[in-house]
Scaffold this active site. Structure first.
Site, PDB file in Angstrom:
ATOM      1  NE  ARG A 175      23.019  79.813 -25.745  1.00 52.55           N
ATOM      2  CZ  ARG A 175      21.648  80.008 -24.739  1.00 52.55           C
ATOM      3  NH1 ARG A 175      20.753  79.234 -25.733  1.00 52.55           N
ATOM      4  NH2 ARG A 175      21.305  80.889 -24.396  1.00 52.55           N
ATOM      5  CG  HIS A 181      18.355  81.590 -30.948  1.00 51.61           C
ATOM      6  ND1 HIS A 181      19.685  81.224 -30.215  1.00 51.61           N
ATOM      7  CD2 HIS A 181      17.947  80.812 -29.941  1.00 51.61           C
ATOM      8  CE1 HIS A 181      19.718  81.242 -29.309  1.00 51.61           C
ATOM      9  NE2 HIS A 181      18.999  80.332 -28.347  1.00 51.61           N
TER      10      HIS A 181
HETATM   11  C1  GLV Z   1      17.728  81.540 -25.307  1.00 48.39           C
HETATM   12  O1  GLV Z   1      18.297  81.065 -26.219  1.00 48.39           O
HETATM   13  C2  GLV Z   1      18.165  81.449 -23.972  1.00 48.39           C
HETATM   14  O2  GLV Z   1      18.907  81.105 -22.955  1.00 48.39           O
HETATM   15  O3  GLV Z   1      17.190  81.686 -22.904  1.00 48.39           O
END
Ligand code: GLV
Length: 308
Positions: free
Chosen positions: A223, A271
């Protein structure tokens, strides 16, 4: 009995079709059309609505549609509500693909060769055999172990670090704060897939970078909150780190003014390392609902005290 879905509407249609076909006893509702809230027993969501307890008085389980649950703000959910992470084999495959690509890109100097290509410069640099390249993974959960298994046949020297002790065949495992310096001192490529918790917030910082071999590279697939972004810029500027592949940032989407966009030593992706795939995730979610109905433990239930 109804399940309320609150996530990407496009994939919502795939989920809905799967439920209609395989689990017609569970009525599908898509946010914001919640219908009679008293009928909603399951919530499948990326982020939870505010005041879940008031809004859905008969909610029995919150199923996160993601591997990580930090975006849910567990402290605001009713304490007894079970929260389940999604252990989707499709997410794991995505993570393994991205990790392989990122490790190989850094190992084979692709950031540098890309710059050379733009400058029309034909120049070879010495090739390191993979066996001389030490790849360390922060996190040793299910995904991290699959990533390590995917990297193993490429010949890298593999290690892993986690809060608690693990044993993974072919991987040198380190545990806890006490062994973190020894782990870091031997990582040429450091890959983070930790869960984001109060303990791991900002863990990728100046102090940590100083313990890596000079010129090491970073991959962050966890993250954005794991990384202190100014510290990365400083470490790249001083040569302490040589490059970074980042799939996450503090503020997503990254604003146009973000210094990572055009940094020559950073590859930034939006992401996308992994995406929940309804086809592969559906069976996992449905099996958990059935387990819950039978009073059996669910797979991936979050320990609220640990935050993952
Ligand atoms: C994506 O970032 C997830 O946590 O699945």
């Amino acid at each position: 009995m109804a399940l309320l879905y609150k996530a990407d509407p496009v994939r919502g249609q795939q989920w809905q079709a799967l439920f209609a076909h395989h689990a017609p006893d569970i009525e599908w509702r898509a946010w914001p059309d919640i219908g009679n809230p008293e009928e909603v027993e399951y919530l499948a969501a990326w982020t939870a609505p505010e005041d879940v307890a008031q809004l859905l008085p008969n909610l029995k389980v919150l199923f996160a549609l993601s591997a990580g649950v930090d975006q849910l703000d567990l402290s605001r959910l009713p304490p007894a509500l079970p929260v389940v992470r999604l252990l989707d084999p499709g997410i794991t495959r995505g993570m393994c693909e991205y990790a392989s690509w990122a490790v190989l890109s850094l190992h084979r100097d692709m950031l540098r060769y890309r710059q050379q290509q733009v400058a029309r410069c034909w120049q070879a640099h010495l090739l390191q055999p993979a066996v001389n390249r030490r790849v360390g993974v922060m996190g040793l959960g299910a995904q991290a172990q699959q990533i390590l298994a995917t990297l193993a046949p490429l010949g890298f020297a593999l290690s892993g670090w986690a809060r608690s002790a693990h044993q993974v065949s072919g991987v040198e495992c380190y545990a806890g704060e006490a062994q973190l310096p020894a782990f870091l001192s031997q990582c040429d490529i450091l890959l983070c897939v930790l869960p984001l918790t109060d303990q791991t917030q900002g863990i990728l910082n100046r102090r940590l970078f100083a313990q890596l071999p000079r010129g090491a590279a970073l991959i962050n697939m966890g993250r954005g909150g794991h990384l202190v972004e100014e510290d990365l810029l400083e470490a790249l500027g001083s040569g302490r780190l040589s490059g970074a592949v980042l799939d996450v940032v503090q503020e997503e989407p990254a604003p146009a003014s973000h210094p990572f966009w055009d940094h020559p030593q950073i590859v930034l992706t939006p992401h996308i390392a992994a995406m929940t795939q309804p086809q592969s995730a559906f069976g996992v979610l449905l099996e958990n609902i059935r387990r819950f109905e039978r009073g059996e433990p669910m797979v991936g239930e979050v320990d609220r005290s640990l935050g993952y």
